[in-house]
Design a protein around this motif. Structure first.
Motif, PDB file in Angstrom:
ATOM      1  N   VAL A  78      39.910  59.132  43.650  1.00 29.26           N
ATOM      2  CA  VAL A  78      39.845  58.632  42.273  1.00 29.26           C
ATOM      3  C   VAL A  78      40.536  57.285  42.134  1.00 29.26           C
ATOM      4  N   ALA A  79      41.624  57.082  42.859  1.00 29.76           N
ATOM      5  CA  ALA A  79      42.395  55.842  42.735  1.00 29.76           C
ATOM      6  C   ALA A  79      41.809  54.695  43.535  1.00 29.76           C
ATOM      7  N   PHE A  80      40.797  54.989  44.347  1.00 26.25           N
ATOM      8  CA  PHE A  80      40.274  53.968  45.254  1.00 26.25           C
ATOM      9  C   PHE A  80      39.589  52.851  44.462  1.00 26.25           C
ATOM     10  N   GLY A  81      39.909  51.609  44.834  1.00 25.19           N
ATOM     11  CA  GLY A  81      39.220  50.450  44.269  1.00 25.19           C
ATOM     12  C   GLY A  81      39.801  49.909  42.979  1.00 25.19           C
ATOM     13  N   ARG A  82      40.917  50.473  42.504  1.00 21.56           N
ATOM     14  CA  ARG A  82      41.497  49.981  41.253  1.00 21.56           C
ATOM     15  C   ARG A  82      41.921  48.515  41.342  1.00 21.56           C
ATOM     16  N   SER A  83      42.258  48.079  42.542  1.00 23.72           N
ATOM     17  CA  SER A  83      42.689  46.692  42.718  1.00 23.72           C
ATOM     18  C   SER A  83      41.539  45.747  43.026  1.00 23.72           C
ATOM     19  N   GLU A  84      40.305  46.262  43.090  1.00 23.01           N
ATOM     20  CA  GLU A  84      39.143  45.440  43.392  1.00 23.01           C
ATOM     21  C   GLU A  84      38.904  44.448  42.255  1.00 23.01           C
ATOM     22  N   ILE A  89      31.602  45.619  41.759  1.00 25.17           N
ATOM     23  CA  ILE A  89      32.032  46.529  42.823  1.00 25.17           C
ATOM     24  C   ILE A  89      32.978  47.591  42.277  1.00 25.17           C
ATOM     25  N   GLN A  90      33.872  47.192  41.358  1.00 31.50           N
ATOM     26  CA  GLN A  90      34.799  48.164  40.783  1.00 31.50           C
ATOM     27  C   GLN A  90      34.049  49.254  40.026  1.00 31.50           C
ATOM     28  N   ASP A  91      33.017  48.872  39.267  1.00 32.14           N
ATOM     29  CA  ASP A  91      32.205  49.869  38.554  1.00 32.14           C
ATOM     30  C   ASP A  91      31.489  50.794  39.542  1.00 32.14           C
ATOM     31  N   LEU A  92      31.016  50.207  40.655  1.00 30.45           N
ATOM     32  CA  LEU A  92      30.341  51.003  41.675  1.00 30.45           C
ATOM     33  C   LEU A  92      31.298  52.025  42.279  1.00 30.45           C
TER      34      LEU A  92
END
Length: 264
Positions: A78-84, A89-92
């Motif tokens: 769930v926490a993956f990509g929060r810093s993207e 890409i973040q929405d993906l």
């Protein structure tokens, strides 16, 4: 006779970069087993249906003896990509939390070039036969979906297969019907041994094997499209499609032969 393998599950640890060649924005990612994977997101494009097609098509190809990168389930936290920083890409990533699918990354592989890399006629014929079986529309001159790695031809990207599951009506008709898109297949001009390919590959598959392959598909992927509340019902359609398509292999082999004759 080969049998399906249970897929390993890895946890995605690091998003390395997007692979923008594909419309569904796959990505190169590192997993907790130390290997890099081409990650296919369930939140992209055709969503779970593309992952189902990738899994079924890739496993069938492997069972038929083709070189296919290992398929694994890839868990996205769930926490993956929060810093993207890239919003797309973040929405993906947000839309793909949970179980996704990934292919082992073949480092230093190069895209297959049909003009510079001739393929053995029997191998070319077998690949055409496979794509007729799974109704794969995406192995063309424009997008070959094949790689050369260690001087061997590897098959990738089967997510555009199983066209029937985008509209479940008349799946039996689709299983028995023609597949005219095969005329665009990148290897069709080299596939001069389609009858031999049919004789070699058809005996390797059975309804029981199809059932085992379909059983690998996660139930929540089957239910995601909302066509049914019973995953076994949808799994049965995939099994039925493959078994019926396989039973008509002689017919689709003739169709591929005819399509080839119009090219040469």
């Amino acid at each position: 006779m080969k049998t399906p393998n249970e897929l390993r599950t890895v946890n995605v640890m690091r998003y390395i970069l997007p692979l923008r060649e594909g419309g569904s924005l796959p990505a190169l990612a590192e997993a907790d087993d130390g290997f890099n994977y081409v990650l296919k997101f369930r939140g992209a494009g055709q969503r779970e249906k593309a992952l189902i097609a990738e899994l079924l098509g890739g496993e069938i190809a492997r069972l038929l003896g083709f070189k296919v990168p290992e398929l694994v389930f890839a868990e996205l936290d769930v926490a993956f990509g929060r810093s993207e920083g890239d919003e797309e890409i973040q929405d993906l990533l947000k839309g793909s939390q949970g179980l996704n699918l990934a292919l082992h990354f073949l480092s230093h592989a190069i895209n297959y070039d049909p003009l510079a890399m001739p393929v053995d006629p029997l191998l070319a014929s077998k690949i055409v036969w496979l794509d007729m079986l799974i109704t794969n529309v995406d192995r063309t001159f424009r997008n070959t979906n094949m790689l050369m790695w260690n001087r061997e031809l590897w098959l990738i990207d089967h997510g555009a297969s199983f066209l029937f599951h985008h509209s479940w009506h008349h799946w039996e008709r689709n299983a028995k019907g023609n597949f005219p898109i095969i005329q665009n297949h990148v290897l069709l001009p080299q596939a001069s041994m389609l009858d031999e390919a049919n004789e070699a590959l058809k005996p390797l598959l059975t309804p029981e094997i199809f059932k085992q392959i379909v059983s690998l598909v996660p139930k929540n992927w089957l239910l995601a499209g909302g066509e049914s509340e019973d995953p076994s019902e949808l799994a049965g359609v995939y099994e039925g499609f493959l078994s019926l398509r396989h039973a008509h292999a002689d017919q689709f082999t003739k169709e591929a032969n005819h399509a080839r004759k119009t090219l040469i």
